[in-house]
Design a protein around this motif. Structure first.
Motif, PDB file in Angstrom:
ATOM      1  N   ASN A  32       0.807  -1.218   0.000  1.00  0.00           N
ATOM      2  CA  ASN A  32       0.000   0.000   0.000  1.00  0.00           C
ATOM      3  C   ASN A  32       0.841   1.269   0.000  1.00  0.00           C
ATOM      4  O   ASN A  32       2.027   1.246   0.319  1.00  0.00           O
ATOM      5  N   TYR A  33       0.205   2.369  -0.360  1.00  0.00           N
ATOM      6  CA  TYR A  33       0.906   3.650  -0.455  1.00  0.00           C
ATOM      7  C   TYR A  33       1.592   4.033   0.851  1.00  0.00           C
ATOM      8  O   TYR A  33       2.698   4.572   0.850  1.00  0.00           O
ATOM      9  N   VAL A  34       0.927   3.774   1.967  1.00  0.00           N
ATOM     10  CA  VAL A  34       1.476   4.147   3.267  1.00  0.00           C
ATOM     11  C   VAL A  34       2.757   3.381   3.556  1.00  0.00           C
ATOM     12  O   VAL A  34       3.691   3.911   4.157  1.00  0.00           O
TER      13      VAL A  34
ATOM     14  N   GLY B 140      -3.568  -3.195   1.700  1.00  0.00           N
ATOM     15  CA  GLY B 140      -3.848  -2.009   2.505  1.00  0.00           C
ATOM     16  C   GLY B 140      -4.592  -0.897   1.802  1.00  0.00           C
ATOM     17  O   GLY B 140      -5.538  -0.328   2.348  1.00  0.00           O
ATOM     18  N   THR B 141      -4.170  -0.522   0.614  1.00  0.00           N
ATOM     19  CA  THR B 141      -4.877   0.517  -0.158  1.00  0.00           C
ATOM     20  C   THR B 141      -5.351  -0.121  -1.452  1.00  0.00           C
ATOM     21  O   THR B 141      -4.851   0.160  -2.533  1.00  0.00           O
TER      22      THR B 141
ATOM     23  N   SER C 118      -7.493  -1.426  -4.690  1.00  0.00           N
ATOM     24  CA  SER C 118      -8.311  -0.893  -5.775  1.00  0.00           C
ATOM     25  C   SER C 118      -8.475  -2.004  -6.802  1.00  0.00           C
ATOM     26  O   SER C 118      -7.686  -2.964  -6.813  1.00  0.00           O
TER      27      SER C 118
ATOM     28  N   ARG D 107     -13.218  -5.364   0.356  1.00  0.00           N
ATOM     29  CA  ARG D 107     -11.932  -5.814   0.889  1.00  0.00           C
ATOM     30  C   ARG D 107     -12.007  -7.281   1.322  1.00  0.00           C
ATOM     31  O   ARG D 107     -11.089  -8.066   1.079  1.00  0.00           O
TER      32      ARG D 107
END
Length: 264
Positions: A23-25, A65-66, A68, A102
């Protein structure tokens, strides 16, 4: 229990390339953790290239986590290649119980047969259909509460399951260990859990014939580094810096000597 020292030495000698669909984080943290520990990260998630890249990676991390639809397509492409080549891959089902999208995606990926499932207690419990006390990405359940579910999942799916928290639990359905160490500061630094899944992948990519011991070694290195960093940190900010240094400083002999292992 096998000696952990040669497992860390081999991982560093191999410097395994880990494809991280994360994920991005977590991207920056995961990359830095892998580099500090001795592995090599690559953040490749686009459907157009994820499958091709998995063909050259030593291991694959799939972290939702993120999530799509586009990233899910890339995950499936990379997993297809990993399964075809018998490349080990790790599923990190971040907060998979939080939304229907999710949850459905996590179960679809789980059905593709990860080598290792790594999650917090609430994430692991939710796969059994039990009601978890998780709040978003944060666990609300104890590791001990998820141990039976982890063993059942490992046996049913033929995979390694790692439940991480204050005291970690790892099982392949036959072998079971609890792992101590770490620090209460670790959950206060974003994405350290996600990064741990990447490190598990690195060890599995090096020790391809024993995903259980690869997972144990990764968690032990993390626990030792966390305890060392906490002893010198003033808070979460300084802990993060010291943690990366501590990961790099753990030697094979340290891993064998300082690992807090309870074999069940």
């Amino acid at each position: 229990m096998a000696d952990l020292a040669p497992i860390l030495k081999k991982m560093r000698d191999d410097a395994p390339l880990v494809q991280c669909i994360t994920n991005y984080v977590a991207m920056n943290v995961t990359a830095n953790v892998l580099l500090a520990a001795g592995a090599s990260p690559a953040m490749v998630h686009a459907e157009e290239e994820a499958g091709d890249f998995a063909g050259i990676a030593a291991a694959l991390l799939v972290n939702i986590g993120t999530l799509s639809p586009q990233w899910l397509a890339g995950m499936k492409a990379a997993i297809a290649t990993a399964n075809r080549l018998n490349t080990p891959w790790v599923l990190d089902p971040v907060a998979h119980f939080a939304t229907p999208f999710r949850s459905a995606a996590a179960r679809e990926i789980l059905d593709l047969g990860p080598t290792i499932l790594r999650g917090n207690a609430s994430e692991i419990l939710a796969f059994s259909g039990a009601t978890s006390a998780g709040k978003g990405v944060d666990a609300g359940d104890s590791v001990a509460a998820a141990e039976e579910t982890a063993i059942a999942l490992a046996r049913e799916r033929g995979m390694v399951v790692a439940v991480t928290g204050a005291r970690d639990f790892v099982t392949d359905g036959t072998r079971h260990v609890r792992i101590g160490g770490g620090s209460a500061l670790m959950p206060r630094v974003t994405a350290l859990g996600c990064a741990l899944s990447g490190l598990v992948g690195a060890y599995a990519g090096s020790l391809r014939d024993d995903a259980f011991m690869a997972t144990v070694a990764a968690l032990c290195q993390y626990g030792i580094a966390g305890a060392r960093a906490a002893s010198e940190a003033d808070g979460p900010g300084s802990f993060q810096v010291r943690f990366l240094d501590a990961l790099a400083a753990v030697t094979p002999d340290d891993l064998a000597r300082e690992a807090e292992l309870e074999t069940l």
